[in-house]
Design a protein around this motif. Structure first.
Motif, mmCIF file in Angstrom:
data_model
loop_
_atom_site.group_PDB
_atom_site.id
_atom_site.type_symbol
_atom_site.label_atom_id
_atom_site.label_comp_id
_atom_site.label_asym_id
_atom_site.label_seq_id
_atom_site.Cartn_x
_atom_site.Cartn_y
_atom_site.Cartn_z
ATOM 1 N N CYS A 126 33.057 49.502 44.388
ATOM 2 C CA CYS A 126 33.316 50.928 44.189
ATOM 3 C C CYS A 126 34.319 51.116 43.044
ATOM 4 O O CYS A 126 34.093 51.936 42.150
ATOM 5 C CB CYS A 126 33.833 51.553 45.483
ATOM 6 S SG CYS A 126 34.244 53.312 45.332
ATOM 7 N N TYR A 127 35.398 50.367 43.069
ATOM 8 C CA TYR A 127 36.420 50.485 42.020
ATOM 9 C C TYR A 127 35.845 50.106 40.656
ATOM 10 O O TYR A 127 36.113 50.768 39.654
ATOM 11 C CB TYR A 127 37.640 49.618 42.340
ATOM 12 C CG TYR A 127 38.314 49.966 43.647
ATOM 13 C CD1 TYR A 127 38.493 51.295 44.038
ATOM 14 C CD2 TYR A 127 38.768 48.983 44.514
ATOM 15 C CE1 TYR A 127 39.101 51.617 45.238
ATOM 16 C CE2 TYR A 127 39.385 49.298 45.713
ATOM 17 C CZ TYR A 127 39.545 50.615 46.070
ATOM 18 O OH TYR A 127 40.144 50.935 47.254
ATOM 19 N N GLU A 128 35.054 49.045 40.614
ATOM 20 C CA GLU A 128 34.444 48.640 39.349
ATOM 21 C C GLU A 128 33.515 49.733 38.819
ATOM 22 O O GLU A 128 33.481 49.983 37.610
ATOM 23 C CB GLU A 128 33.675 47.330 39.533
ATOM 24 C CG GLU A 128 34.581 46.135 39.709
ATOM 25 C CD GLU A 128 33.857 44.856 40.106
ATOM 26 O OE1 GLU A 128 34.449 43.776 39.900
ATOM 27 O OE2 GLU A 128 32.724 44.929 40.625
ATOM 28 N N SER A 129 32.794 50.402 39.719
ATOM 29 C CA SER A 129 31.877 51.470 39.284
ATOM 30 C C SER A 129 32.628 52.659 38.703
ATOM 31 O O SER A 129 32.057 53.460 37.962
ATOM 32 C CB SER A 129 30.990 51.921 40.451
ATOM 33 O OG SER A 129 31.707 52.726 41.357
ATOM 34 N N LEU A 130 33.914 52.757 39.011
ATOM 35 C CA LEU A 130 34.751 53.828 38.484
ATOM 36 C C LEU A 130 35.522 53.393 37.229
ATOM 37 O O LEU A 130 36.352 54.142 36.722
ATOM 38 C CB LEU A 130 35.735 54.303 39.559
ATOM 39 C CG LEU A 130 35.089 55.049 40.730
ATOM 40 C CD1 LEU A 130 36.040 55.126 41.921
ATOM 41 C CD2 LEU A 130 34.658 56.442 40.296
ATOM 42 N N GLY A 131 35.255 52.188 36.749
ATOM 43 C CA GLY A 131 35.878 51.718 35.516
ATOM 44 C C GLY A 131 37.106 50.851 35.681
ATOM 45 O O GLY A 131 37.762 50.506 34.693
ATOM 46 N N PHE A 132 37.448 50.478 36.899
ATOM 47 C CA PHE A 132 38.589 49.584 37.112
ATOM 48 C C PHE A 132 38.165 48.158 36.780
ATOM 49 O O PHE A 132 37.037 47.751 37.059
ATOM 50 C CB PHE A 132 39.071 49.644 38.570
ATOM 51 C CG PHE A 132 39.856 50.877 38.880
ATOM 52 C CD1 PHE A 132 41.237 50.888 38.787
ATOM 53 C CD2 PHE A 132 39.213 52.044 39.262
ATOM 54 C CE1 PHE A 132 41.962 52.036 39.066
ATOM 55 C CE2 PHE A 132 39.926 53.198 39.538
ATOM 56 C CZ PHE A 132 41.308 53.190 39.439
ATOM 57 N N VAL A 133 39.082 47.415 36.162
ATOM 58 C CA VAL A 133 38.819 46.024 35.834
ATOM 59 C C VAL A 133 39.889 45.147 36.486
ATOM 60 O O VAL A 133 41.059 45.533 36.575
ATOM 61 C CB VAL A 133 38.792 45.770 34.302
ATOM 62 C CG1 VAL A 133 37.622 46.474 33.665
ATOM 63 C CG2 VAL A 133 40.080 46.199 33.650
ATOM 64 N N GLN A 134 39.460 43.989 36.928
ATOM 65 C CA GLN A 134 40.387 43.060 37.560
ATOM 66 C C GLN A 134 41.322 42.481 36.514
ATOM 67 O O GLN A 134 40.871 42.027 35.456
ATOM 68 C CB GLN A 134 39.612 41.945 38.255
ATOM 69 C CG GLN A 134 40.511 40.968 38.994
ATOM 70 C CD GLN A 134 39.725 39.888 39.714
ATOM 71 O OE1 GLN A 134 38.599 40.106 40.153
ATOM 72 N NE2 GLN A 134 40.322 38.714 39.827
ATOM 73 N N THR A 135 42.622 42.512 36.802
ATOM 74 C CA THR A 135 43.609 41.968 35.863
ATOM 75 C C THR A 135 44.215 40.666 36.357
ATOM 76 O O THR A 135 44.681 39.869 35.559
ATOM 77 C CB THR A 135 44.735 42.988 35.612
ATOM 78 O OG1 THR A 135 45.315 43.358 36.872
ATOM 79 C CG2 THR A 135 44.193 44.222 34.900
#
Length: 158
Positions: A126-135
């Motif tokens: 869900c977070y990735e679909s909103l543009g969040f990237v793992q840091t």
């Protein structure tokens, strides 16, 4: 579907939703003891950097989410929860989309961050679909009943 400020009268929602020790840890990490109670919620929500919200769908509370102020331009998304009744309907993505817009418009946020347990793949996607990237990935900082839970840190520039 509306994102609104969490109020004292909403405490019982969270207490009812967070109904197991594992769910309590998944939702709140080590911050809250189980069972969740009004005193813990009030103490947490009274902090000036905590901005809690309820997501209403057709007049019914469907979810909870917080913005936590790290700095004037950096906020963290914390304690995302969707009620069992509303799971599997895309509510989390809609709720978070509204929260992102609110963060940008009301708080002038330029960086949003969050942490998610690695095994919580539905939330991660869900977070990735909103543009969040793992840091980054933290191992050994969180555990539940002797099992180590890896924590993924994610960010989104606004």
């Amino acid at each position: 579907m509306t994102l609104r400020a969490f109020e004292e009268k909403d405490d019982d929602l969270l207490i009812g939703w967070i109904d197991s020790e594992q769910l309590n840890y998944l939702w709140g990490g080590p911050k809250f003891d189980f069972p969740l109670d009004t005193n813990q919620i009030r103490q947490h929500c009274s902090q000036p950097q905590v901005h809690p919200f309820v997501f209403d769908v057709e007049g019914k509370a469907a979810g909870y989410v917080e913005l936590y102020k790290e700095s004037d331009t950096h906020f963290r998304i914390c304690r995302v929860f969707v009620s069992n009744v509303f799971r599997g309907q895309g509510i989390a993505k809609t709720m978070l989309s509204q929260l992102i817009k609110l963060a940008k418009a009301e708080f002038k946020v330029r960086l949003l961050s969050l942490a998610v347990f690695e095994h919580n793949q539905v939330a991660k996607h869900c977070y990735e679909s909103l543009g969040f990237v793992q840091t980054s990935r933290e191992m050994g900082t969180r555990s539940f009943e002797g099992e180590i839970w890896a924590l993924l840190l994610m960010e989104k520039q606004l």
